[in-house]
Motif scaffolding. Structure first.
Motif, short mmCIF file in Angstrom:
data_model
loop_
_atom_site.label_atom_id
_atom_site.label_comp_id
_atom_site.label_asym_id
_atom_site.label_seq_id
_atom_site.Cartn_x
_atom_site.Cartn_y
_atom_site.Cartn_z
N MET A 91 0.68 10.77 -7.04
CA MET A 91 1.61 10.66 -8.16
C MET A 91 2.43 9.38 -8.20
N TRP A 92 2.46 8.62 -7.14
CA TRP A 92 3.23 7.37 -7.13
C TRP A 92 2.35 6.15 -7.36
N SER A 93 1.06 6.38 -7.56
CA SER A 93 0.11 5.28 -7.74
C SER A 93 -0.32 5.19 -9.19
N GLY A 94 -0.66 3.97 -9.59
CA GLY A 94 -1.16 3.75 -10.93
C GLY A 94 -2.01 2.50 -10.95
N SER A 95 -2.33 2.03 -12.14
CA SER A 95 -3.19 0.85 -12.25
C SER A 95 -2.54 -0.40 -11.65
N ALA A 96 -1.21 -0.40 -11.55
CA ALA A 96 -0.51 -1.55 -10.98
C ALA A 96 -0.26 -1.39 -9.47
N GLY A 97 -0.76 -0.31 -8.89
CA GLY A 97 -0.57 -0.09 -7.46
C GLY A 97 0.46 0.98 -7.18
N SER A 98 1.05 0.92 -6.02
CA SER A 98 2.05 1.89 -5.56
C SER A 98 3.27 1.14 -5.06
N PRO A 99 4.43 1.82 -5.01
CA PRO A 99 5.60 1.16 -4.43
C PRO A 99 5.27 0.65 -3.02
N THR A 100 5.75 -0.54 -2.71
CA THR A 100 5.46 -1.16 -1.41
C THR A 100 6.77 -1.52 -0.73
N TYR A 101 6.87 -1.17 0.54
CA TYR A 101 8.08 -1.42 1.33
C TYR A 101 7.75 -2.36 2.48
N LEU A 102 8.62 -3.32 2.70
CA LEU A 102 8.51 -4.25 3.81
C LEU A 102 9.67 -3.95 4.76
N ILE A 103 9.37 -3.72 6.03
CA ILE A 103 10.41 -3.36 7.00
C ILE A 103 10.39 -4.36 8.14
N ILE A 104 11.55 -4.98 8.34
CA ILE A 104 11.74 -5.93 9.44
C ILE A 104 13.04 -5.57 10.15
N ASP A 105 12.96 -5.37 11.46
CA ASP A 105 14.13 -5.01 12.27
C ASP A 105 14.88 -3.83 11.67
N GLY A 106 14.15 -2.86 11.12
CA GLY A 106 14.76 -1.66 10.57
C GLY A 106 15.31 -1.81 9.16
N VAL A 107 15.31 -3.01 8.62
CA VAL A 107 15.82 -3.24 7.26
C VAL A 107 14.66 -3.06 6.29
N ILE A 108 14.91 -2.30 5.22
CA ILE A 108 13.88 -1.96 4.24
C ILE A 108 14.05 -2.83 3.00
N TYR A 109 12.94 -3.46 2.59
CA TYR A 109 12.88 -4.23 1.34
C TYR A 109 11.80 -3.58 0.48
N GLU A 110 12.05 -3.43 -0.80
CA GLU A 110 11.02 -2.92 -1.70
C GLU A 110 10.56 -4.07 -2.58
N MET A 111 9.26 -4.17 -2.76
CA MET A 111 8.72 -5.24 -3.58
C MET A 111 7.83 -4.66 -4.66
N ASP A 112 7.47 -5.51 -5.63
CA ASP A 112 6.52 -5.09 -6.64
C ASP A 112 5.28 -4.58 -5.95
N ARG A 113 4.59 -3.78 -6.63
CA ARG A 113 3.42 -3.09 -6.08
C ARG A 113 2.37 -4.05 -5.54
N GLY A 114 1.75 -3.63 -4.46
CA GLY A 114 0.71 -4.43 -3.85
C GLY A 114 1.09 -4.88 -2.46
N SER A 115 0.18 -4.77 -1.55
CA SER A 115 0.43 -5.13 -0.16
C SER A 115 0.17 -6.61 0.06
N PRO A 116 1.11 -7.32 0.70
CA PRO A 116 0.93 -8.76 0.90
C PRO A 116 -0.12 -9.08 1.97
N TYR A 117 -0.71 -10.25 1.84
CA TYR A 117 -1.68 -10.75 2.81
C TYR A 117 -1.05 -11.93 3.54
N PRO A 118 -1.10 -11.94 4.87
CA PRO A 118 -0.51 -13.05 5.62
C PRO A 118 -1.43 -14.27 5.63
#
Length: 178
Positions: A91-118
């Motif tokens: 239910m949280w996914s669509g044609s644009a992807g799903s909510p994506t969260y980036l976590i560093i040192d316990g701090v949560i950042y939400e970004m536009d849908r899609g998982s980043p590539y390093p």
């Protein structure tokens, strides 16, 4: 009937063990944050299920990704919320992807849908490349771009500032004739 119940219990036990194994792969400093996000989605999932159903949210291996950023030797956990809510679906996914969260040192950042590539641009710096649907982009002459077309952006973790840095403007690229 007895064999069906035993098979269902074995499958549930295997799923719980798999989720516990996934959590162990997350760096210790990010586990609590990941668990808080999952708990929130689990609560939402329960609210959409039929009364008395109470089946657990399914977290799979591709929901989590670990990225080592070279700057500061930083552990980044990426959580893609493309979870399966049993009886309801993704239910949280669509044609644009799903909510994506980036976590560093316990701090949560939400970004536009899609998982980043390093992408390591040097021995000490990693840039994250993000895919977007074309709706978020324009051609170099300012025309709209179709959503079905790929478009990319990048971002950088500044270890000294403890935040992500993104370019917030347009890049001027002009076609030249010589």
């Amino acid at each position: 009937m007895k064999y069906l119940v035993v098979a269902l219990l074995a499958a549930l036990s295997t799923q719980v063990e798999a989720q516990e194994d996934l959590m162990q792969q997350i760096p210790k400093q990010n586990r609590d944050s990941v668990q808080r996000i999952i708990n929130d989605y689990s609560k939402q999932c329960s609210g959409y299920q039929d009364v008395g159903e109470n089946r657990k949210l399914k977290i799979e291996e591709d929901n989590l990704k670990q990225i080592k950023l070279l700057q500061g030797n930083t552990e980044l956990t990426v959580l893609d919320a493309s979870f399966d809510c049993p009886g309801v679906g993704y239910m949280w996914s669509g044609s644009a992807g799903s909510p994506t969260y980036l976590i560093i040192d316990g701090v949560i950042y939400e970004m536009d849908r899609g998982s980043p590539y390093p992408f390591n641009i040097s021995d000490t710096k990693t840039v994250l490349i993000n895919w977007h649907g074309g709706n978020d982009c324009k051609t170099m002459n300012g025309q709209s771009y179709p959503n079905s077309a790929a478009c990319f952006s990048s971002m950088f973790w500044s270890d000294s500032d403890k935040t992500f840095v993104v370019f917030n403007g347009s890049i001027k690229v002009e076609k030249r004739f010589f």
